[in-house]
Design a protein around this motif. Structure first.
Motif, PDB file in Angstrom:
ATOM      1  N   TYR A  60       0.552  -0.975  -0.206  1.00 34.03           N
ATOM      2  CA  TYR A  60      -0.039   0.357  -0.104  1.00 34.03           C
ATOM      3  C   TYR A  60       0.595   1.394   0.203  1.00 34.03           C
ATOM      4  O   TYR A  60       0.429   2.395   0.393  1.00 34.03           O
ATOM      5  N   GLY A  61       2.014   0.761   0.094  1.00 37.79           N
ATOM      6  CA  GLY A  61       2.956   2.716  -0.206  1.00 37.79           C
ATOM      7  C   GLY A  61       3.317   2.404   1.233  1.00 37.79           C
ATOM      8  O   GLY A  61       3.615   3.844   1.564  1.00 37.79           O
ATOM      9  N   ILE A  62       3.186   2.447   2.174  1.00 37.01           N
ATOM     10  CA  ILE A  62       3.698   2.533   3.511  1.00 37.01           C
ATOM     11  C   ILE A  62       5.165   2.629   3.359  1.00 37.01           C
ATOM     12  O   ILE A  62       5.082   3.778   3.643  1.00 37.01           O
ATOM     13  N   TYR A 440      -7.337   6.402   2.196  1.00 31.86           N
ATOM     14  CA  TYR A 440      -8.367   8.108   2.521  1.00 31.86           C
ATOM     15  C   TYR A 440      -7.522   9.529   2.642  1.00 31.86           C
ATOM     16  O   TYR A 440      -7.659  10.240   1.410  1.00 31.86           O
ATOM     17  N   ASN A 441      -6.842   9.326   3.194  1.00 33.86           N
ATOM     18  CA  ASN A 441      -5.899  10.654   3.498  1.00 33.86           C
ATOM     19  C   ASN A 441      -5.072  10.737   1.916  1.00 33.86           C
ATOM     20  O   ASN A 441      -5.151  11.915   1.829  1.00 33.86           O
ATOM     21  N   ARG A 442      -4.782  10.191   1.370  1.00 35.13           N
ATOM     22  CA  ARG A 442      -3.529   9.964   0.056  1.00 35.13           C
ATOM     23  C   ARG A 442      -4.828  10.495  -0.695  1.00 35.13           C
ATOM     24  O   ARG A 442      -4.201  11.474  -1.440  1.00 35.13           O
ATOM     25  N   CYS A 443      -5.936  10.049  -0.769  1.00 37.37           N
ATOM     26  CA  CYS A 443      -7.063  10.462  -1.963  1.00 37.37           C
ATOM     27  C   CYS A 443      -7.014  11.842  -1.703  1.00 37.37           C
ATOM     28  O   CYS A 443      -7.471  12.593  -2.966  1.00 37.37           O
ATOM     29  N   VAL A 444      -7.391  12.265  -0.426  1.00 30.86           N
ATOM     30  CA  VAL A 444      -7.747  14.018  -0.095  1.00 30.86           C
ATOM     31  C   VAL A 444      -6.952  14.441  -0.648  1.00 30.86           C
ATOM     32  O   VAL A 444      -6.718  15.710  -1.095  1.00 30.86           O
ATOM     33  N   HIS A 445      -5.333  14.095   0.350  1.00 32.05           N
ATOM     34  CA  HIS A 445      -4.344  15.065  -0.629  1.00 32.05           C
ATOM     35  C   HIS A 445      -3.525  15.521  -1.638  1.00 32.05           C
ATOM     36  O   HIS A 445      -3.831  16.908  -2.429  1.00 32.05           O
ATOM     37  N   ALA A 465       0.394   4.567   9.486  1.00 33.73           N
ATOM     38  CA  ALA A 465       1.495   4.563   9.471  1.00 33.73           C
ATOM     39  C   ALA A 465       1.585   5.320   7.611  1.00 33.73           C
ATOM     40  O   ALA A 465       1.339   4.785   7.217  1.00 33.73           O
ATOM     41  N   GLY A 466       2.704   6.180   8.003  1.00 38.88           N
ATOM     42  CA  GLY A 466       2.219   7.078   6.767  1.00 38.88           C
ATOM     43  C   GLY A 466       1.514   8.366   5.818  1.00 38.88           C
ATOM     44  O   GLY A 466       1.621   8.904   5.828  1.00 38.88           O
ATOM     45  N   SER A 467       0.299   8.198   7.403  1.00 36.75           N
ATOM     46  CA  SER A 467      -0.112   9.332   6.718  1.00 36.75           C
ATOM     47  C   SER A 467       0.337  10.424   6.880  1.00 36.75           C
ATOM     48  O   SER A 467      -0.183  11.399   7.131  1.00 36.75           O
ATOM     49  N   GLN A 468       1.397  10.810   8.275  1.00 36.63           N
ATOM     50  CA  GLN A 468       2.131  11.662   7.962  1.00 36.63           C
ATOM     51  C   GLN A 468       2.272  12.782   6.854  1.00 36.63           C
ATOM     52  O   GLN A 468       3.117  14.347   6.858  1.00 36.63           O
ATOM     53  N   ARG A 469       3.265  12.069   5.991  1.00 32.30           N
ATOM     54  CA  ARG A 469       2.700  12.571   4.652  1.00 32.30           C
ATOM     55  C   ARG A 469       1.574  13.184   4.435  1.00 32.30           C
ATOM     56  O   ARG A 469       1.932  13.991   2.901  1.00 32.30           O
TER      57      ARG A 469
END
Length: 689
Positions: A60-62, A440-445, A465-469
């Protein structure tokens, strides 16, 4: 074997994994060893070591990249295999499988020394437990451990049983939380990251299991452990975020105040509040349309403004823009069955399905927490972010919001994946639950980066993990009392110690508001020194709504925050470069001064300002100042370091300090960041002398 008894495991009945054959050196520098539970793939890295058992899992690209193994040589020793790369050594025992990782002669981490009468290891170093994996690590007799996401209790996880599993926590009062990551570190000079999206249970010196071991249970057939060897927390965070990503710089205006409540009911109400903010000269940059403020609750979420209240939303936004406000709107990734969009998405296969029926899953809300406070919600479908077409659709639907003047999105929820929900990529239940927030975070960002005027910035609740991006995050729905304030401070520091640099809380608390003016002021004062700042809750959160005295004190705190913009911006840039959070808990800020570590609620904002939030209605503050000479900010009063100070603050006073000799850049007094230009400008420098 039987089910794992989480309260009192019978360790002697859990067979440890054993190596069954010789090591094989792989072309990429890693080493493979056959075991009775599948092949072990071990490698030394430039930041630590990696141990992998089991089949490959979904990517998932973490990790930004797979860390390349160091070129290594393999040596056999009596009972094991040694992997050597320069001054890095990984010793792997065979019966049972165990390890010791050393750098320049220092043991960074190892299987635990917790022994048994008749066997070397009381806990198995590695074991299969049904479809799950178990691993255990060494803990020194007084080793502290930090991280593991947004948690509300003591920052030192030692003695705790922590589960990495996202929840709609409905507050900040229990172990459950909205943002989790199976990453922990110790000031002793090590870190561990379980690279997974599965639920993970961490027994961190948890007495019913072992007081001298860190035991990890991963609920999937894959075990992928990354060990870090940084000498302190800052170095380990740097290593972890180098692999899982760092936040891009947010727009300057995001550091300004975000005003919100649940919720402004009409266009006239939100416009009147916006005008009153400007009339009173209160510093503020952004105003928020929360969920019910712009959506019809029965039919949300479908990117559509409630036509009864907003027949022409652009006209309302234009009026707010004329008052120099940025606009934030709320969303969640669920679509009501009462909206035609549900059937449209279902027909395309873009909603999560029910694995039992193959039909779109209808998520039924538990109405017990809603009561008379929140509007009950209809059955809804969840968007399938693993479907590339559904992902692109959801991302691109944001374009219409940004085109009419929206500046940022508040992506709420994301913790709702249930056991029988299945995605188009085959992930179901717990194998999708945690990573759903990341997708979800990635899509909206991505939507904001593509379509927003100032690029990607959002305000998410759930994270992995990874959402800090994909900044930033806020701390959910705290109770509006002193315990809620204290827990919210800890939650932000804990999330920062897990590699996420930006955080905000609901100033004043979200639910249970007693209109306590002192609590409101103290919450606002503490939040001045967080990366982002939002006034939010059920009911009004404007300073004047708490009375004249509280209004003056809170507004003074906001004015100080705006003057601190050059200093805050420097801390933000540092966070983006290094992974260090803007708010730094004492173990992170003072690694060489362990006597400071237990002070869980005080923190450094950036490099130079130490903040001790007032958590008592009496105004009493107990603060530990590290060794050296200190000055109060901005008053300049001298304080001796290396000791505790007991203070009693007036309502408009804060306990903030800087080391003697520190310089804090300050900007001009402004009412919104638009008056500053592209970057903060320095009007004077405050010196601690």
């Amino acid at each position: 074997m039987g089910a794992f008894d989480i309260e009192a495991p019978n360790w002697g009945r859990i067979p440890p994994v054993k190596v069954t054959g010789p090591a094989i050196a792989n072309a990429d520098g890693s080493v493979s060893l056959p075991t009775d539970a599948g092949d072990l793939r071990a490698s030394l890295l430039d930041s630590g070591a990696r141990l992998r058992l089991g089949p490959a899992s979904r990517d998932y690209g973490i990790l930004l990249r797979d860390p390349p193994p160091c070129a290594a040589r393999v040596e056999a020793f009596d009972g094991g295999t040694r992997v050597v790369a320069g001054d890095r050594v990984l010793e792997i025992g065979h019966e049972p499988l165990a390890f010791r990782f050393k750098v320049a002669g220092r043991t960074v981490q190892s299987s635990p020394t917790d022994g048994h009468f008749v066997r070397r290891f009381r806990l198995p170093p590695f074991a299969r437990i049904g479809d799950a994996w178990f691993a255990s690590l060494e803990l020194g007799h007084d080793t502290a451990v930090y991280g593991l996401g947004e948690k509300w209790g003591r920052l030192d996880r030692r003695g705790q049983l922590v589960r990495s599993y996202n929840h709609d926590a409905l507050g900040v009062n229990a172990e459950v939380s909205y943002k989790n990551a199976p990453f922990a570190w110790s000031p002793d000079g090590w870190g561990v990251f379980v690279h997974t999206v599965a639920p993970v249970v961490h027994g961190v010196g948890y007495a019913p299991w072992s007081q001298r071991a860190y035991a990890i249970k991963v609920d999937e057939p894959v075990l992928d452990l990354l060990l870090f060897d940084g000498a302190n927390g800052a170095q380990v965070l740097g290593q972890y975020t180098a692999l899982t990503g760092r936040a891009p710089p947010p727009p300057l205006w995001s550091l300004g105040l975000i005003l919100s409540k649940a919720y402004y009911r009409t266009a006239d109400e939100i416009l009147e509040v916006a005008r009153e903010v400007r009339r009173r000269g209160m510093p503020c940059d952004t105003i928020t349309f929360d969920g019910r403020a712009w959506q019809d609750t029965d039919t949300r979420f479908a990117f559509e403004w409630d036509p009864k209240r907003y027949p022409d939303p652009r006209a309302v936004i234009d009026q707010l823009k004329a008052l120099d406000f940025r606009i934030c709107v709320w969303e969640y990734p669920l679509v009501s069955v009462r909206n035609p969009l549900f059937d449209e998405l279902a027909a395309k296969g873009w909603l999560l399905k029910d694995a039992r029926t193959g039909e779109p899953y209808r998520y039924e809300w538990d109405l017990e927490p809603f009561g008379a406070v929140l509007t009950p919600l209809p059955a809804s479908g969840l968007l399938d972010f693993t479907n590339p077409d559904a992902y692109a659709y959801w991302r691109d639907r944001h374009r219409e919001l940004f085109e009419i003047g929206v500046d940022m999105i508040k992506p709420d929820f994301g913790e709702q994946v249930e056991p029988h929900m299945i995605a188009s990529n085959g992930a179901q239940g717990d194998s999708l639950h945690n990573v759903y927030a990341l997708l979800y975070n990635r899509c909206v960002h991505e939507a904001a980066a593509m379509y927003a005027k100032d690029g990607g910035f959002l305000f998410s609740r759930a994270a992995w993990a990874g959402s800090q991006r994909y900044p930033s995050q806020w701390g959910g729905d705290p109770q509006a009392d002193w315990g809620g304030l204290a827990a919210s401070v800890r939650g932000g520091l804990s999330w920062g110690m897990t590699g996420a640099p930006f955080y905000a809380t609901d100033v004043g608390g979200f639910y249970g508001d007693q209109r306590d003016p002192v609590l409101y002021v103290r919450w606002a004062q503490a939040s001045v020194f967080s990366a982002h700042m939002r006034l939010h809750g059920i009911g009004p959160r404007e300073p004047w709504s708490y009375g004249e005295e509280a209004g003056r004190a809170a507004t003074a705190a906001l004015e100080l925050r705006y003057r601190l913009m050059p200093y805050l911006w420097r801390a933000v840039e540092q966070a983006c470069d290094t992974g260090l959070p803007v708010q730094r808990a004492m173990p992170l800020a003072c690694p060489a001064e362990p006597e400071s570590w237990p002070f869980d609620h005080q923190f450094f904002c950036g490099d130079d300002l130490l903040v001790a939030p007032c958590l008592e209605p009496s105004g009493r503050v107990r603060v530990y100042l590290p060794r050296g000479e200190w000055r109060s900010f901005p008053g300049g009063k001298a304080y001796e370091g290396g000791r505790i100070h007991e203070l009693e603050l007036a309502l408009d006073e804060m306990a903030v300090f800087a080391r003697a000799g520190a310089e804090v850049p300050l900007g001009p007094a402004v009412r919104h960041t638009g008056e500053l230009g592209a970057k903060p400008r320095i009007s004077e420098t405050w010196r601690a002398r």
